[in-house]
Design an enzyme around this catalytic site. Structure first.
Site, PDB file in Angstrom:
ATOM      1  N   SER A 312      21.647  24.167 -11.224  1.00  0.00           N
ATOM      2  CA  SER A 312      20.363  23.475 -11.294  1.00  0.00           C
ATOM      3  C   SER A 312      19.833  23.577 -12.737  1.00  0.00           C
ATOM      4  O   SER A 312      20.490  23.110 -13.653  1.00  0.00           O
ATOM      5  CB  SER A 312      19.391  24.046 -10.271  1.00  0.00           C
ATOM      6  OG  SER A 312      18.267  23.206 -10.104  1.00  0.00           O
ATOM      7  N   ASP A 398      23.115  15.801  -3.073  1.00  0.00           N
ATOM      8  CA  ASP A 398      22.098  16.363  -3.961  1.00  0.00           C
ATOM      9  C   ASP A 398      21.220  15.219  -4.468  1.00  0.00           C
ATOM     10  O   ASP A 398      21.659  14.390  -5.260  1.00  0.00           O
ATOM     11  CB  ASP A 398      22.754  17.080  -5.138  1.00  0.00           C
ATOM     12  CG  ASP A 398      21.751  17.811  -6.020  1.00  0.00           C
ATOM     13  OD1 ASP A 398      20.533  17.621  -5.814  1.00  0.00           O
ATOM     14  OD2 ASP A 398      22.180  18.564  -6.898  1.00  0.00           O
ATOM     15  N   HIS A 430      22.170  20.253  -2.892  1.00  0.00           N
ATOM     16  CA  HIS A 430      21.920  20.943  -4.157  1.00  0.00           C
ATOM     17  C   HIS A 430      22.521  22.349  -4.153  1.00  0.00           C
ATOM     18  O   HIS A 430      22.654  22.970  -5.201  1.00  0.00           O
ATOM     19  CB  HIS A 430      20.404  21.008  -4.395  1.00  0.00           C
ATOM     20  CG  HIS A 430      20.005  21.324  -5.805  1.00  0.00           C
ATOM     21  ND1 HIS A 430      20.451  20.600  -6.888  1.00  0.00           N
ATOM     22  CD2 HIS A 430      19.200  22.291  -6.315  1.00  0.00           C
ATOM     23  CE1 HIS A 430      19.939  21.109  -7.993  1.00  0.00           C
ATOM     24  NE2 HIS A 430      19.186  22.127  -7.684  1.00  0.00           N
TER      25      HIS A 430
END
Length: 465
Positions: A312, A398, A430
């Site tokens: 991320s 995601d 994600h």
């Protein structure tokens, strides 16, 4: 898509025959408790007698990492107060003491997820407004067990989550279960060794390392440098069952280090807020200074065999490292970000980039500098500099950071003749949540960093049949 973070809290009267719970009112209409506050409300908790409810309240619109304030509402009086507003830490969960005079809060505090007592009653406030009750490690799931004991889950870097009992008076923490004892009998788990160094702006920055299996101080070891996501989160002294457990890299022969750079939570809200419009600024400076500190203080780290990994925001930072430094021999970017402007156009959380980058990337008529803020720390802008072998990982579902954010830098490196791989999970989002996928994730990641550091992993990377 969402452009705001407002979450409200309502009180609803539940009628059961002639009995009314949750309110003395006979009305069944929901009552709004959060009024005009436009931030996120979460974690409501009632007193044992049901007369008051406390919750966590963010007060800044469109900011998911604002400090959580503790609000307490008196149901009969219809009044709401904010308690302990001078506290510079952000609680994550609340539990009332049986007498209703104290709230127990779990809060990130310098790498720990600690339990604090927070006085609510006026008499208790005079005695001691706040007190930290747990030391090293991370707590969750706090429940009361009588007037002076708490039952909770607790873990550390080298200890799995287990049920514990905490004596509030003596602060003695006693473990009741050890459910993974036999599973860990032949598994290496190492303790975290904390360090502090001078980071960006002269601020003290916190990190820790885990030494590899079979460690000998006279030898040289590769370093796995893990960059946390968020970015307004923190590495914690906790046992992780996901992809970022430092013991997995230490057990493969790597010194493993983590740094809570500017933007991390648990070091005061100003420290957390400082990353706004500084994504590739202050944190990058901290990570480079942290690496310098490790190399200076740990002679057992081989400076020619360093890898960085992150997911991320951590994946963004890995791409930023590829654009701005050649200190790493390999990288791993999981669901990361390559193009900051493209992030705004494709994410489901518009409030996220609009807060952290101070607006939108297209409105040049009213905000001439808006696009420049998105471009200042944009890895794509420095695509010509990318030269470090990288493994990219991405899930098809995601919607925070879409597949193109990994496919683009993968294509870039392959076109430039630089080693690159793309691990694609069609059934993940994600995060990598399925057990089989997690096994494959570790297999490929460990193989990648081992191959690029000439490291022999002390066990087979292929799972047994």
């Amino acid at each position: 898509m969402s452009s705001r973070t407002n979450v409200d809290l309502y009180l609803v009267t539940i009628m059961q025959g002639n009995n009314t719970s949750s309110s003395s009112s006979s009305s069944s209409e929901p009552k709004l408790l959060t009024g005009d506050v436009q931030g996120i409300a979460s974690g409501p908790a009632f007193t044992a007698d049901g007369k008051r409810v406390a919750w966590l309240q963010m007060e800044t619109p469109r900011y998911e990492s604002d400090i959580n304030r503790i609000y307490v509402h008196d149901i009969d009086a219809g009044t709401t107060v904010s308690v302990s507003r001078d506290w510079d830490l952000s609680p994550m969960a609340l539990t009332w003491a049986p007498d209703g005079k104290t709230i127990y809060a779990v809060v990130g505090d310098k790498g720990d997820n600690a339990v604090y007592s927070v006085a609510v009653d006026a008499e208790e406030k005079q005695r001691q407004r706040r007190q930290r009750l747990t030391l090293r490690g991370s707590a969750s799931g706090v429940r009361t067990a009588g007037s002076d004991r708490l039952v909770l889950m607790h873990s550390d870097q080298d200890k799995c989550n287990d049920i514990h009992v905490l004596d509030v008076g003596t602060q003695a923490l006693r473990r009741l279960t050890d459910v993974n004892e036999h599973r860990l009998a032949d598994v290496y788990v190492g303790p975290a060794e904390d360090f502090w160094f001078e980071g960006a702006r002269g601020d003290k920055v916190h990190g820790w390392l885990v030494k590899p299996v079979g460690f000998e101080a006279s030898k040289k070891y590769p370093l796995a440098y893990i960059v946390h996501g968020g970015p307004q989160q923190h590495n914690a002294h906790a046992f992780s069952y996901a992809q970022w457990n430092p013991n997995m890299y230490a057990s493969a022969g790597f010194v493993t280090a983590l740094v809570n750079f500017h933007g991390s939570s648990g070091y005061g809200q100003n420290f957390t807020d400082s990353i706004a419009q500084q994504w590739g600024g202050l944190p990058f400076d901290d990570l480079m200074r942290g690496l310098d500190h490790l190399l200076g203080a740990s002679q057992f780290v081989d400076p020619a065999r360093i890898v960085a990994l992150g997911a991320s925001y951590g994946g963004y930072m890995v791409n930023w490292l590829n654009a701005r430094t050649d200190r790493f021999c390999a990288l791993v970017s999981h669901d990361g970000m390559f193009s900051v402007p493209a992030f705004w156009y494709s994410t489901e959380e518009l409030w996220f980039p609009e807060h952290d980058f101070g607006g939108v990337p297209y409105d040049t008529a009213t905000d001439a500098a808006g696009r420049a803020r998105y471009d200042e720390f944009n890895p794509e802008r420095y695509a010509a500099n990318f030269s470090t072998p990288t493994l990219f990982v991405h899930g098809a579902n995601d919607f925070r950071l879409t597949l193109d954010q990994s496919l683009s830098p993968f294509t870039l490196l392959r076109r430039k003749g630089v080693a690159a791989r793309l691990m694609y999970f069609p059934d993940e989002n994600h995060w990598t949540t399925h057990t089989g996928n997690s096994v494959r994730w570790y297999t490929e990641v460990l193989r990648w960093i081992a191959d690029h550091t000439n490291t022999t992993v002390p066990y087979s990377l292929e799972p047994s049949a």
